[in-house]
Design a protein around this motif. Structure first.
Motif, PDB file in Angstrom:
ATOM      1  N   ALA A 134      13.103  -3.338   0.304  1.00 13.87           N
ATOM      2  CA  ALA A 134      12.575  -3.298  -1.090  1.00 13.87           C
ATOM      3  C   ALA A 134      11.353  -2.460  -0.786  1.00 13.87           C
ATOM      4  O   ALA A 134      10.599  -2.435  -1.965  1.00 13.87           O
ATOM      5  CB  ALA A 134      12.028  -5.155  -0.964  1.00 13.87           C
ATOM      6  N   GLY A 135      11.253  -1.758   0.144  1.00 10.26           N
ATOM      7  CA  GLY A 135       9.899  -0.807   0.122  1.00 10.26           C
ATOM      8  C   GLY A 135       8.524  -1.660   0.247  1.00 10.26           C
ATOM      9  O   GLY A 135       7.506  -1.278  -0.284  1.00 10.26           O
ATOM     10  N   LEU A 136       8.447  -2.968   0.845  1.00 11.60           N
ATOM     11  CA  LEU A 136       7.311  -3.758   0.843  1.00 11.60           C
ATOM     12  C   LEU A 136       6.576  -3.738   2.236  1.00 11.60           C
ATOM     13  O   LEU A 136       5.696  -4.574   2.260  1.00 11.60           O
ATOM     14  CB  LEU A 136       7.713  -4.962   0.606  1.00 11.60           C
ATOM     15  CG  LEU A 136       8.171  -5.310  -1.035  1.00 11.60           C
ATOM     16  CD1 LEU A 136       8.405  -6.881  -1.233  1.00 11.60           C
ATOM     17  CD2 LEU A 136       7.008  -5.323  -1.953  1.00 11.60           C
ATOM     18  N   VAL A 137       7.056  -2.897   2.985  1.00 12.78           N
ATOM     19  CA  VAL A 137       6.372  -2.972   4.481  1.00 12.78           C
ATOM     20  C   VAL A 137       5.091  -2.620   4.200  1.00 12.78           C
ATOM     21  O   VAL A 137       3.997  -3.237   4.999  1.00 12.78           O
ATOM     22  CB  VAL A 137       7.205  -2.051   5.160  1.00 12.78           C
ATOM     23  CG1 VAL A 137       6.292  -1.718   6.541  1.00 12.78           C
ATOM     24  CG2 VAL A 137       8.594  -2.462   5.683  1.00 12.78           C
ATOM     25  N   ASP A 138       4.556  -1.442   3.497  1.00 19.02           N
ATOM     26  CA  ASP A 138       3.129  -1.017   3.351  1.00 19.02           C
ATOM     27  C   ASP A 138       2.530  -2.169   2.714  1.00 19.02           C
ATOM     28  O   ASP A 138       1.288  -2.341   3.031  1.00 19.02           O
ATOM     29  CB  ASP A 138       3.164   0.177   2.757  1.00 19.02           C
ATOM     30  CG  ASP A 138       3.563   1.381   3.667  1.00 19.02           C
ATOM     31  OD1 ASP A 138       3.598   1.266   4.916  1.00 19.02           O
ATOM     32  OD2 ASP A 138       3.787   2.597   3.190  1.00 19.02           O
ATOM     33  N   THR A 139       2.894  -2.845   1.636  1.00 19.39           N
ATOM     34  CA  THR A 139       2.115  -3.822   0.895  1.00 19.39           C
ATOM     35  C   THR A 139       1.819  -5.018   2.037  1.00 19.39           C
ATOM     36  O   THR A 139       0.696  -5.424   2.103  1.00 19.39           O
ATOM     37  CB  THR A 139       2.860  -4.368  -0.271  1.00 19.39           C
ATOM     38  OG1 THR A 139       3.409  -3.197  -1.036  1.00 19.39           O
ATOM     39  CG2 THR A 139       2.187  -5.485  -0.779  1.00 19.39           C
ATOM     40  N   LEU A 140       2.737  -5.513   2.769  1.00 22.65           N
ATOM     41  CA  LEU A 140       2.643  -6.633   3.594  1.00 22.65           C
ATOM     42  C   LEU A 140       1.769  -6.018   4.824  1.00 22.65           C
ATOM     43  O   LEU A 140       1.389  -7.052   5.879  1.00 22.65           O
ATOM     44  CB  LEU A 140       3.780  -7.348   3.986  1.00 22.65           C
ATOM     45  CG  LEU A 140       4.733  -7.914   2.810  1.00 22.65           C
ATOM     46  CD1 LEU A 140       6.043  -8.536   3.272  1.00 22.65           C
ATOM     47  CD2 LEU A 140       3.474  -9.109   2.132  1.00 22.65           C
ATOM     48  N   LYS A 141       1.829  -4.911   5.207  1.00 20.46           N
ATOM     49  CA  LYS A 141       0.582  -4.559   6.160  1.00 20.46           C
ATOM     50  C   LYS A 141      -0.610  -4.217   5.506  1.00 20.46           C
ATOM     51  O   LYS A 141      -1.540  -3.901   6.535  1.00 20.46           O
ATOM     52  CB  LYS A 141       1.356  -3.053   6.871  1.00 20.46           C
ATOM     53  CG  LYS A 141       2.568  -3.441   7.956  1.00 20.46           C
ATOM     54  CD  LYS A 141       3.061  -2.300   8.377  1.00 20.46           C
ATOM     55  CE  LYS A 141       2.844  -1.836   9.827  1.00 20.46           C
ATOM     56  NZ  LYS A 141       2.271  -2.988  10.646  1.00 20.46           N
ATOM     57  N   GLY A 142      -0.785  -4.254   4.330  1.00 20.77           N
ATOM     58  CA  GLY A 142      -1.943  -4.184   3.786  1.00 20.77           C
ATOM     59  C   GLY A 142      -3.063  -5.298   4.137  1.00 20.77           C
ATOM     60  O   GLY A 142      -2.858  -6.255   4.856  1.00 20.77           O
ATOM     61  N   ASP A 143      -4.249  -5.030   3.537  1.00 19.62           N
ATOM     62  CA  ASP A 143      -5.516  -6.054   3.726  1.00 19.62           C
ATOM     63  C   ASP A 143      -5.201  -7.453   3.582  1.00 19.62           C
ATOM     64  O   ASP A 143      -5.737  -8.358   4.349  1.00 19.62           O
ATOM     65  CB  ASP A 143      -6.846  -5.493   3.257  1.00 19.62           C
ATOM     66  CG  ASP A 143      -7.131  -4.088   3.502  1.00 19.62           C
ATOM     67  OD1 ASP A 143      -6.897  -3.727   4.994  1.00 19.62           O
ATOM     68  OD2 ASP A 143      -7.942  -3.477   2.774  1.00 19.62           O
ATOM     69  N   GLY A 144      -4.682  -7.517   2.303  1.00 24.29           N
ATOM     70  CA  GLY A 144      -4.286  -8.937   2.275  1.00 24.29           C
ATOM     71  C   GLY A 144      -5.667  -9.628   1.695  1.00 24.29           C
ATOM     72  O   GLY A 144      -6.577  -9.196   1.095  1.00 24.29           O
ATOM     73  N   PRO A 145      -5.849 -11.005   1.675  1.00 23.16           N
ATOM     74  CA  PRO A 145      -4.947 -11.698   2.857  1.00 23.16           C
ATOM     75  C   PRO A 145      -3.798 -12.479   1.708  1.00 23.16           C
ATOM     76  O   PRO A 145      -3.887 -12.284   0.739  1.00 23.16           O
ATOM     77  CB  PRO A 145      -5.934 -12.847   3.271  1.00 23.16           C
ATOM     78  CG  PRO A 145      -6.977 -13.158   2.110  1.00 23.16           C
ATOM     79  CD  PRO A 145      -7.176 -11.842   1.661  1.00 23.16           C
ATOM     80  N   PHE A 146      -2.624 -12.604   2.769  1.00 26.64           N
ATOM     81  CA  PHE A 146      -1.656 -13.117   1.888  1.00 26.64           C
ATOM     82  C   PHE A 146      -1.164 -14.374   2.755  1.00 26.64           C
ATOM     83  O   PHE A 146      -1.184 -14.492   3.872  1.00 26.64           O
ATOM     84  CB  PHE A 146      -0.351 -12.122   2.190  1.00 26.64           C
ATOM     85  CG  PHE A 146      -0.637 -10.853   1.668  1.00 26.64           C
ATOM     86  CD1 PHE A 146      -0.667 -10.534   0.207  1.00 26.64           C
ATOM     87  CD2 PHE A 146      -0.724  -9.601   2.475  1.00 26.64           C
ATOM     88  CE1 PHE A 146      -0.993  -9.218  -0.121  1.00 26.64           C
ATOM     89  CE2 PHE A 146      -1.069  -8.561   1.847  1.00 26.64           C
ATOM     90  CZ  PHE A 146      -1.177  -8.104   0.572  1.00 26.64           C
ATOM     91  N   THR A 147      -0.377 -15.051   1.976  1.00 30.30           N
ATOM     92  CA  THR A 147       0.308 -16.484   2.622  1.00 30.30           C
ATOM     93  C   THR A 147       1.821 -16.163   2.425  1.00 30.30           C
ATOM     94  O   THR A 147       2.022 -15.863   1.091  1.00 30.30           O
ATOM     95  CB  THR A 147      -0.117 -17.700   2.090  1.00 30.30           C
ATOM     96  OG1 THR A 147      -1.520 -17.916   2.109  1.00 30.30           O
ATOM     97  CG2 THR A 147       0.644 -18.776   2.617  1.00 30.30           C
ATOM     98  N   VAL A 148       2.496 -16.039   3.330  1.00 28.31           N
ATOM     99  CA  VAL A 148       3.977 -15.710   3.200  1.00 28.31           C
ATOM    100  C   VAL A 148       4.620 -16.976   3.650  1.00 28.31           C
ATOM    101  O   VAL A 148       4.414 -17.402   4.864  1.00 28.31           O
ATOM    102  CB  VAL A 148       4.434 -14.498   4.292  1.00 28.31           C
ATOM    103  CG1 VAL A 148       5.757 -14.265   4.022  1.00 28.31           C
ATOM    104  CG2 VAL A 148       3.660 -13.268   3.525  1.00 28.31           C
TER     105      VAL A 148
END
Length: 166
Positions: free
Chosen positions: A52-66
């Motif tokens: 999906a090409g989301l590696v860079d996004t999910l390596k970004g600063d975030g924060p994210f809850t996955v």
């Protein structure tokens, strides 16, 4: 004599600085993608994130809850679904499904305890999070919670979440 004391102090400081420069810095805490990639139970998720090409996004600063589905969760999808989603022509659908598993901010299970919430995902739709008895997200159970990453938190789930058709 005062000058000798100052020179000794500077000499000692120089030695400390040289020794400190030789000691390796502690490694940074791994990010969400690094953690998923280091766990064989997320190999399907990692492959999907890459497709999906989301590696860079999910390596970004975030924060994210996955909310991270396991390989078994992906295997439980109807036959052929995953193979179809991984095709380049279905990248938009795959991206929508994966971003439906991501919520902005780092939300831990203790913040969800005893609550029932509708939470907007990065995809744009909401998931229902029920923390009254364990933690459930839509129809998926959180089987492992609060895996801390440098850019957020991961909760392992036993089903793939599908965004509402629209």
């Amino acid at each position: 004599m005062n000058r000798r004391t100052i020179l000794r102090g500077l000499g000692a400081a120089s030695i400390v600085a040289v020794v400190a420069a030789c000691v390796p810095m502690s490694e940074q805490e791994p990010d969400i993608v690094d953690i998923a990639a280091s766990n064989d139970d997320f190999s399907t998720l990692v492959a999907a994130v890459q497709a999906a090409g989301l590696v860079d996004t999910l390596k970004g600063d975030g924060p994210f809850t996955v909310f991270a589905p396991t390989n078994a969760a992906f295997a439980a999808l109807p036959a052929g679904t995953l193979d179809d989603l991984l095709k380049p022509e279905n990248k938009a659908s795959l991206t929508a499904i994966l971003t439906y598993h991501v919520v902005p901010g780092a939300v831990t299970s203790d913040q969800l305890a005893g609550k029932r919430l509708n939470v907007e995902t990065v995809e744009g739709s909401s998931v229902q999070v029920d923390g009254r008895t364990g933690v459930r997200v839509n129809n998926a159970n959180v089987t492992a919670a609060d895996i801390k990453a440098s850019n957020g938190v991961i909760h392992v789930i036993d089903r793939v979440l599908l965004p509402p058709a629209g």
